[in-house]
Design a protein around this motif. Structure first.
Motif, PDB file in Angstrom:
ATOM      1  N   GLY A 165       7.297  11.013  -6.260  1.00  0.00           N
ATOM      2  CA  GLY A 165       7.523  11.917  -5.123  1.00  0.00           C
ATOM      3  C   GLY A 165       6.303  12.312  -4.307  1.00  0.00           C
ATOM      4  N   CYS A 166       5.105  11.825  -4.664  1.00  0.00           N
ATOM      5  CA  CYS A 166       3.909  12.297  -3.933  1.00  0.00           C
ATOM      6  C   CYS A 166       4.006  11.981  -2.446  1.00  0.00           C
ATOM      7  CB  CYS A 166       2.635  11.710  -4.534  1.00  0.00           C
ATOM      8  SG  CYS A 166       2.625   9.912  -4.621  1.00  0.00           S
ATOM      9  N   CYS A 167       4.454  10.753  -2.121  1.00  0.00           N
ATOM     10  CA  CYS A 167       4.520  10.365  -0.707  1.00  0.00           C
ATOM     11  C   CYS A 167       5.543  11.211   0.050  1.00  0.00           C
ATOM     12  CB  CYS A 167       4.875   8.887  -0.567  1.00  0.00           C
ATOM     13  SG  CYS A 167       3.758   7.767  -1.417  1.00  0.00           S
ATOM     14  N   THR A 168       6.616  11.603  -0.635  1.00  0.00           N
ATOM     15  CA  THR A 168       7.635  12.465  -0.023  1.00  0.00           C
ATOM     16  C   THR A 168       7.016  13.798   0.390  1.00  0.00           C
ATOM     17  OG1 THR A 168       9.175  11.457  -1.572  1.00  0.00           O
ATOM     18  CG2 THR A 168       9.948  13.430  -0.402  1.00  0.00           C
ATOM     19  N   THR A 178       0.845  -1.195   0.000  1.00  0.00           N
ATOM     20  CA  THR A 178       0.000   0.000   0.000  1.00  0.00           C
ATOM     21  C   THR A 178       0.875   1.237   0.000  1.00  0.00           C
ATOM     22  OG1 THR A 178      -1.720  -1.125   1.251  1.00  0.00           O
ATOM     23  CG2 THR A 178      -1.757   1.266   1.306  1.00  0.00           C
ATOM     24  N   GLU A 179       0.427   2.228  -0.726  1.00  0.00           N
ATOM     25  CA  GLU A 179       1.181   3.476  -0.862  1.00  0.00           C
ATOM     26  C   GLU A 179       1.110   4.316   0.424  1.00  0.00           C
ATOM     27  OE1 GLU A 179      -0.018   5.634  -4.358  1.00  0.00           O
ATOM     28  OE2 GLU A 179       0.846   7.493  -3.575  1.00  0.00           O
ATOM     29  N   THR A 180       2.216   4.969   0.748  1.00  0.00           N
ATOM     30  CA  THR A 180       2.279   5.770   1.970  1.00  0.00           C
ATOM     31  C   THR A 180       1.245   6.901   1.967  1.00  0.00           C
ATOM     32  OG1 THR A 180       4.583   5.177   2.288  1.00  0.00           O
ATOM     33  CG2 THR A 180       3.842   7.185   3.384  1.00  0.00           C
ATOM     34  N   CYS A 181       0.989   7.519   0.823  1.00  0.00           N
ATOM     35  CA  CYS A 181      -0.065   8.550   0.746  1.00  0.00           C
ATOM     36  C   CYS A 181      -1.403   7.996   1.230  1.00  0.00           C
ATOM     37  CB  CYS A 181      -0.251   9.034  -0.687  1.00  0.00           C
ATOM     38  SG  CYS A 181       0.973  10.232  -1.228  1.00  0.00           S
ATOM     39  N   ALA A 182      -1.696   6.739   0.871  1.00  0.00           N
ATOM     40  CA  ALA A 182      -2.985   6.149   1.252  1.00  0.00           C
ATOM     41  C   ALA A 182      -3.061   5.939   2.760  1.00  0.00           C
ATOM     42  CB  ALA A 182      -3.201   4.835   0.512  1.00  0.00           C
ATOM     43  N   GLN A 207       9.305   4.623   2.080  1.00  0.00           N
ATOM     44  CA  GLN A 207       8.939   3.742   0.967  1.00  0.00           C
ATOM     45  C   GLN A 207       7.753   4.334   0.227  1.00  0.00           C
ATOM     46  OE1 GLN A 207       8.205   0.258   3.558  1.00  0.00           O
ATOM     47  NE2 GLN A 207       9.331  -0.871   2.014  1.00  0.00           N
ATOM     48  N   TYR A 208       7.626   3.947  -1.029  1.00  0.00           N
ATOM     49  CA  TYR A 208       6.401   4.264  -1.755  1.00  0.00           C
ATOM     50  C   TYR A 208       5.313   3.274  -1.332  1.00  0.00           C
ATOM     51  CZ  TYR A 208       3.461   5.910  -5.574  1.00  0.00           C
ATOM     52  OH  TYR A 208       2.442   6.461  -6.308  1.00  0.00           O
ATOM     53  N   VAL A 209       5.646   1.979  -1.324  1.00  0.00           N
ATOM     54  CA  VAL A 209       4.702   0.997  -0.780  1.00  0.00           C
ATOM     55  C   VAL A 209       5.345   0.162   0.306  1.00  0.00           C
ATOM     56  CG1 VAL A 209       3.312   0.723  -2.891  1.00  0.00           C
ATOM     57  CG2 VAL A 209       5.161  -0.880  -2.416  1.00  0.00           C
TER      58      VAL A 209
END
Ligand code: ZN
Length: 658
Positions: free
Chosen positions: A390-393, A307-311, A355-357
């Motif tokens: 880079g969104c999660c960053t 799962t993506e960090t943004c989520a 991490q991204y996921v």
């Protein structure tokens, strides 16, 4: 009866008999009143390990991105040439509360510069921010990044009372109101309209101007119909193409839609969709840490999908929003589950890489041309500055600070509710009397919560303490001026979260001691694999980690993490007599409980290696269906909290009883 129906039935009884909340829409306001109202930013402050976690965050990427990462340092939002879309607003949405919760002058000065620029460069017609990205990649006057900036501005206003904010937001929303009449919501802003409406409500509650409700309704009409989406989720399997509707972050954000619709309609059917969305996502794509899979689209329940960090951070914020409108304590349970497991998991312990996921079963984090993912790239699970995307960053910063802000809330009947537990302190007033509450605890690593309530003069109000569904037993005592209280918290109805109420006249200092028993428990998951829980913490196999720098410069370099110890174990868990087959070791909480070398709670369990369970495409293959057999030697295994294990196995095959 499903979870939602049960909640509504119980909520009805509570509303009638115990809490006495208003149950119909407040006709004077035109908006369903909040059941729980968050306190202004800064009223709830972190203590103990939670404060340390915020400090580690501020000393890592969060507090330094503006010094070197072009998309913040040279953002279009401060007149620079780099990205002028969502990245600076994302960063501010987390770093504004981080700065004020830590009361950090240097960090406050950093965010002030961005706030000042936005507030002094508003367009004639009210538009906020760059008209379009300086890179020209995005459409002009896209409301989506402004929705995020508005969330940063409202938090900033609550912390500072800066008088420029309310007029600036008013002018922007008037501009948006006029824009969407001619050019309806589109693309990301059509999927994420509910996050824009949050600020419309915020302003409406301050100015009472009725055009704001018209704007909110228009945004709902033009926006994607998330209520219908969750009522009958069209995506029950792993999705094999990129699309907005099954996008993991869009869905995590959309979980809050039930709260938005319920505030507009007052309809129980709208409120019910809060749990329905969560249950539906769990059923088809749920992961052990409480989130659901997505790479970037739904990917099923297999524990290697990730799962993506943004989520993760968006799911937390959705829960923090849901419980304000729909006071179901189960949202607090889920909030803790994700905050204590999935939130710390994707970060290098010093929070200089993410991490991204993240994966529930993640025995290795390395660059891999062979992928188990649909959309994600070859660096999806390595730890880095902007590996994969880079969104999660930009977006990861809001997780911990907003969790702090929403730990305690005011209730509609003039009380105070503990929505989630972590070391913290609250400063507020009840009936014009200052009230301070301090929660002294190492929870979730400890089961003991000492709550000190202090008032300079007597004041009566109810204190609502959430009793999680997993807490089958516990105790509550109250010591202080007035009558003592001692309650046994054995659950009358198992597996249902609830609020325990202490309604009394508080005076001087009163000590409330809450103990929530945390025996180790199991949960069966994908392929009948088992996961181990203690309180709100999931436990994962501790795997030896070799951090190998692959790119970039320290401290913000990119890292692979390679295993130095075996990971493919099946567990010998006697679920009938679990307390005899596992042991729990605890020690004092060190500065970072999510550093694998400092884990304050360790579970020891017996297991054997399963030789046929191997890597596939540099990820753990699906756990072989349990029960499994193995002739390998019996070993004692060490499990640490999921969020501390940067390499981990969380869903284990179960060995056949011998
Ligand atoms: Zn992201």
């Amino acid at each position: 009866m499903n979870r939602s129906a049960l909640f509504l039935a119980v909520a009805g009884l509570l509303a009638a008999s115990v809490i006495g909340f208003r149950s119909s829409a407040d006709s004077a306001s035109g908006l369903q009143p909040l059941k729980f109202r968050p306190l202004p930013l800064g009223s709830v402050k972190p203590n103990g390990w939670l404060k340390d976690q915020l400090r580690i965050q501020a000393d890592g990427l969060s507090g330094h991105l503006d010094e070197f990462w072009p998309d913040i340092k040279d953002s279009g939002w401060i007149g620079g040439k780099a990205e002028g879309w969502e990245r600076a607003p994302y960063w501010l949405d987390g770093v504004v509360p981080l700065a004020y919760l830590l009361d950090d002058p240097a960090l406050k000065a950093k965010v002030q510069r961005y706030m000042d620029f936005a507030l002094t460069h508003q367009a004639e017609d009210g538009w906020l921010g760059p008209d379009k990205s300086a890179k020209g990649k995005y459409q002009a006057r896209d409301p989506w990044p402004v929705f995020v900036m508005l969330k940063a501005l409202t938090q900033y206003q609550e912390a500072t009372s800066d008088q420029r904010v309310v007029p600036a937001i008013t002018r922007y929303l008037k501009c948006l109101h006029s824009q969407i009449s001619q050019r309806p919501l589109f693309d990301w802003n059509r999927m994420r309209w509910q996050d824009g409406v949050l600020t419309v409500f915020w302003l409406y509650e301050r100015t009472g101007e009725s055009w704001l409700l018209d704007l909110a309704r228009k945004m709902k009409e033009q926006g994607y119909d998330w209520q219908a989406h969750f009522r009958n989720l069209p995506h029950k399997e792993k999705v094999l193409k990129w699309e907005h509707e099954s996008h993991v972050v869009n869905n995590a954000m959309a979980i809050k839609t039930a709260a938005i619709c319920f505030r507009l309609s007052g309809s129980p059917a709208d409120a019910e969709m809060g749990w329905r969305a969560i249950e539906t996502l769990d059923k088809y794509h749920g992961q052990v840490s409480g989130i659901f899979s997505g790479d970037e689209n739904f990917a099923g329940r297999m524990p290697s999908q990730g799962t993506e960090t943004c989520a993760v951070v968006e799911y937390l914020y959705s829960l923090e929003t849901l419980i304000q409108a729909i006071d179901d304590p189960a949202f607090g349970d889920r909030l803790e589950q994700i905050a204590f497991n999935a939130l710390p998991a994707p970060f290098k312990p010093d929070m200089w890489a993410r991490q991204y996921v993240q994966q529930a079963n993640q025995p290795v984090a390395k660059v891999s041309k062979e992928k188990i993912y649909t959309t994600n790239g070859e660096k999806a699970n390595v730890f880095g500055l902007e590996t994969n995307y880079g969104c999660c960053t930009a977006n990861m910063h809001q997780g911990w600070p907003k969790f702090v802000s929403h730990l305690w809330m005011q209730t509609a009947d003039g009380g105070i509710a503990a929505v989630a537990y972590a070391p913290s302190q609250v400063s507020t007033t009840v009936k014009q009397v200052p009230v301070s509450i301090q929660l002294v605890t190492d929870y979730p690593f400890s089961n003991r919560l000492k709550i000190l309530v202090q008032t300079p003069k007597p004041v009566s109000f109810p204190l609502y303490l959430r009793i999680p569904a997993w807490a089958e037993s516990g105790s509550l005592s109250v010591k202080g001026p007035g009558k003592g209280v001692k309650r046994d918290l054995r659950q009358s109805r198992a597996n249902t979260a609830r609020f325990e109420t202490i309604n009394r006249e508080w005076q001087g200092t009163t000590e409330v001691l809450l103990t929530l028993e945390m025996p180790v428990r199991t949960e069966r998951r994908y392929n009948n694999a088992v996961a181990l829980w203690r309180g709100p913490l999931a436990f994962s196999l501790k795997i030896g980690e070799d951090w190998k720098k692959i790119a970039g410069e320290e401290p913000h370099a990119d890292w692979e993490v390679l295993p130095t110890t075996p990971w493919n174990y099946g567990l010998e868990t006697d679920e009938e007599r679990l307390s005899k087959s596992v042991t729990v070791e605890t020690k004092a909480v060190a500065r970072n409980p999510f550093d694998p070398t400092q884990a304050p709670v360790v579970i020891k369990v017996k297991g054997r290696r399963i030789p046929q369970w191997d890597l596939e495409k540099n990820a753990a293959a699906a756990p072989p269906a349990s029960p499994v057999t193995s002739t390998e030697p019996l070993e004692t295994l060490t499990l640490i909290p999921y969020g501390a294990a940067k390499l981990r196995i969380t869903e284990f095959p179960v060995l056949k009883a011998q």
